[in-house]
Design an enzyme around this catalytic site. Structure first.
Site, PDB file in Angstrom:
ATOM      1  N   GLU A 177       0.870  -1.176   0.000  1.00 34.09           N
ATOM      2  CA  GLU A 177       0.000   0.000   0.000  1.00 34.09           C
ATOM      3  C   GLU A 177       0.907   1.226   0.000  1.00 34.09           C
ATOM      4  O   GLU A 177       1.531   1.546   1.010  1.00 34.09           O
ATOM      5  CB  GLU A 177      -0.913  -0.015   1.232  1.00 34.09           C
ATOM      6  CG  GLU A 177      -1.780  -1.258   1.364  1.00 34.09           C
ATOM      7  CD  GLU A 177      -2.777  -1.412   0.244  1.00 34.09           C
ATOM      8  OE1 GLU A 177      -2.970  -0.436  -0.528  1.00 34.09           O
ATOM      9  OE2 GLU A 177      -3.367  -2.491   0.115  1.00 34.09           O
TER      10      GLU A 177
ATOM     11  N   CYS B 160      -2.307   8.761   3.136  1.00 37.65           N
ATOM     12  CA  CYS B 160      -1.898   8.243   1.828  1.00 37.65           C
ATOM     13  C   CYS B 160      -2.928   8.502   0.744  1.00 37.65           C
ATOM     14  O   CYS B 160      -2.601   8.481  -0.440  1.00 37.65           O
ATOM     15  CB  CYS B 160      -1.568   6.755   1.921  1.00 37.65           C
ATOM     16  SG  CYS B 160      -2.933   5.726   2.508  1.00 37.65           S
TER      17      CYS B 160
END
Length: 465
Positions: free
Chosen positions: A215, A249
């Site tokens: 990720e 993120c």
């Protein structure tokens, strides 16, 4: 370092032996492990808030409760309610030539799952993957970020109280320990963090053929089309950008908007920031940016943009803290693509706002760039929405808002291309940490014996072979 590797290997072997002794935990045991994870978080939420605040210098308490605690508790509840259905073998059809044979998919735990977590959401991004891994019946070894040491120490202490280390083991340590951790022969390894480190993790894991989920984030764009309500778009982008001071993120990394509407949008952003943080960066609801290296990187980006003639609009004052600093929400108008602020993931409170010709130009720019972890678009036009879904790639898509897709447990969360590989959350996470084992059950009266040699041409013709 050799001693650290030996210790880590011993802890892995402890989990592996425990898994071998119980390779398919019952639904009741899995639910119990998830319940303990929930209890550990719920009963110690005030300690978690204090630990994260100490690591950051300042973290808004409401943000910690919303993003770290509530998100985890919701994921646990979602998994516990649906676990028996997820575990149930899934029947699949067999070709007519093989009838009356039966086939099904059996979800088998992988074994020991390793998790390497970042510092921006040190509780959630460490334990949210653990929810899925435990639901799938695995043992978990977890390496929290060394950049959030207070939270890591609390997590290790609480995990030791609520779990046997053969179930869930939290490994504290610096970057060297992290590298040794990534090199362990896990049955699956999940890493959350920057792409530069993700490449290293993937390379080390490849030497042992360890499957990985990465990720990684990236340059998440927000497109504001000409039919969008500017006030609404500004407020939703402001929320997504300055939550946790941009250290998310999937935070909007930059805004693409029709050039004619850019001045009005800048004013709408000013109003949104003033409404969200009435005392500016001194507001208790505005979080700090920890880590001198990270702040220096952000300051260098801004300095370069100024030096190249970009208009920089600071919507607050910088405040230094004992640990960390509050950097103000800052707009950077029309930076060129060659600047660092447009080449690197910002991961901070700077927001480039870029004026383009129209929606087609924005769509073309997104399609030509690297695949982001998320893509935001503010438009009610069905045709534009369809084009965006068909002509671009991203981990997730949100229309008329930001961030909230990550709070839906039933939606897979993960990147594509430069933003990562693999997805988890909910059933997608259960499947990510399971081996989908093919099971074929032959009938004693099966006709497949007719296909044994010597082959009969007339039979092959009859069967359409």
């Amino acid at each position: 370092m050799a001693d650290a590797r030996a210790l880590l290997q011993a802890r892995l072997e402890q989990q592996r032996h425990a898994f071998t002794a119980e390779p398919y935990p019952s639904a009741a045991l899995r639910r119990d492990r998830l319940a303990r994870l929930s209890t550990m978080t719920r009963h110690h939420r005030d300690e978690i808030v204090r630990a994260i605040r100490q690591d950051f210098g300042h973290r808004a308490e409401a943000e910690t409760r919303l993003t770290e605690i509530a998100t985890l508790l919701q994921a646990v509840g979602h998994a516990r309610r649906r676990l028996k259905r997820w575990m149930k073998p899934r029947r699949t059809a067999v070709p007519w030539r093989l009838v009356p044979a039966r086939a099904r998919v059996h979800h088998q735990p992988l074994g020991v799952v390793g998790i390497i977590a970042p510092a921006n959401y040190p509780w959630q991004l460490a334990l949210l993957p653990a929810v899925d891994a435990l639901a799938a019946g695995n043992r978990v070894m977890l390496k929290p970020s060394e950049h959030a040491p207070t939270t890591a120490a609390l997590m290790a202490r609480l995990a030791g109280r609520y779990f046997d280390p053969a179930e869930l083991d939290v490994v504290e340590g610096d970057a060297e320990v992290g590298r040794a951790f990534a090199a362990l022969p896990f049955d699956h390894l999940l890493f959350t963090g920057p792409a530069s480190i993700g490449r290293q993790v993937a390379g080390v894991a490849a030497e042992r053929l360890t499957p990985v989920t990465l990720e990684l984030g990236g340059k998440t764009p927000a497109i504001v089309a000409d039919d969008a309500d500017l006030t609404h778009a500004a407020r939703r982008i402001a929320f997504g950008k300055w939550l946790n001071a941009g250290q998310t993120c999937i935070a909007p990394d930059h805004v693409l908007i029709d050039a004619a509407r850019l001045p009005a949008f800048v004013e709408a952003l000013r109003e949104a920031v003033a409404a969200f943080y009435p005392h500016g960066t001194a507001s208790d609801d505005y979080s700090a940016v920890p880590g001198e290296a990270g702040r220096a990187r952000l300051e260098a980006m801004l300095t370069e943009a100024r030096d190249h003639g970009c208009r920089v609009i600071e919507l607050g004052e910088r405040i230094e803290l004992n640990r960390g600093a509050k950097l103000p929400p800052t707009l950077v108008i029309d930076p060129t693509v060659r600047l660092a602020i447009m080449q690197e993931e910002i991961f901070g409170p700077w927001l480039p706002v870029i004026g383009l010709r129209d929606f087609d130009a924005a769509l073309e720019r997104v399609a030509e760039g690297p695949c982001p972890l998320a893509l935001y678009a503010f438009t009610d036009d069905p045709a534009r929405r369809r084009r965006l879904l068909e002509e671009t790639r991203s981990g997730g898509v949100v229309f008329n808002d930001t961030l909230w897709h990550s709070a839906v447990p039933g939606l897979p969360f993960g990147g594509v291309g430069e933003s990562g590989m693999g997805a988890y959350h909910g059933e997608a996470g259960f499947l990510r940490f399971s081996h989908q084992r093919s099971v074929f059950v032959q009938s004693r009266r099966s006709p497949v014996g007719l296909l044994n040699p010597p082959y009969r041409k007339w039979l092959l013709k009859l069967l359409g072979l």
